[in-house]
Scaffold this motif. Structure first.
Motif: not given
Ligand SMILES: Nc1ncnc2c1ncn2[C@@H]1O[C@H](COP(=O)(O)OP(=O)(O)OP(=O)(O)O)[C@@H](O)[C@H]1O
Ligand SMILES: [Mg+2]
Length: 191
Positions: A12, A168, A93, A175, A9, A170-171
């Motif tokens: 991103g 993830a 998912r 990403v 969760d 990173n900005g």
């Protein structure tokens, strides 16, 4: 082609899957974007049950695992249909979320035997503290511990199942670029 984004969760997934959808569309390819749990009847029931504080107890977990498998079975029809139309399916998912969130992986594999295996799984790997900081109302130690153990299970699964792992932390744009590169390579495209 069935591509899936996984991660804890706040990693991103929803942000990135929307960006990925726009980018693939801009490349002139039809996309079907899906998510689990779905917004059909079984998926709605799952969302409702997940609000229940009892959702953590073991019996409840078994019920949830069965519902997730049922929800996914319905979703597979949409995915098969889209693939037949040469669409790229991108999913927030997949079956692998059940593998990570539920114990007894053999049983999970059995009840999900009708689920398609994604052709590409991208794991958004993030520090649990960063994920917590991104999610409103999620700050307890228990939640942080749970996220940390889930993140670890994801990395173990990534090793065994050849997921592509993206940093993830990173900005958003970085990403997105990393995901684009992986998807372009899989599709044999230049970017
Ligand atoms: N790389 C990023 N840097 C900073 N903030 C981000 C980044 N990616 C997403 N966010 C923000 O973090 C929050 C959680 O992101 P998002 O909803 O996409 O995560 P998720 O993986 O879909 O979570 P969940 O599993 O709970 O649905 C959102 O407010 C989003 O705008
Ligand atoms: Mg999301």
């Amino acid at each position: 082609m069935y591509i899936c984004l996984e991660g804890i969760d706040g990693s991103g997934k929803t942000t990135q899957i929307k960006l990925l959808e726009s980018w693939i569309q801009k490349c002139g390819i039809d996309v079907l974007r899906v998510f689990e749990p779905t917004d059909n009847e079984v998926g709605k029931l799952i969302r409702k049950l997940l609000q229940n504080p009892d959702a953590i107890n073991e019996n409840f977990q078994i019920t949830l695992a069965l519902l997730f498998a049922a929800d996914r079975t319905v979703l597979m029809r949409d995915i098969t249909e889209a693939e037949a139309l040469a669409k790229i399916v991108i999913s927030d998912r997949s079956f692998y979320s059940s593998m990570v969130y539920q114990n007894d992986s053999e049983w999970i594999a059995e009840i999900n035997k009708h689920a398609k295996q994604p052709d590409l799984v991208i794991l958004l790997d993030i520090n649990p503290e960063t994920a917590v900081s991104r999610c409103d109302g999620m700050d307890s130690f228990e939640e942080q511990n749970f996220l940390a153990s889930t993140a670890k299970k994801y990395l173990e699964l990534a090793d065994h199942q050849n997921f592509m792992v993206v940093n993830a932390n990173n900005g958003i744009n970085k990403v997105h670029d990393d995901i684009k590169r992986i998807v372009a390579h899989k599709l044999g495209m230049c970017i």
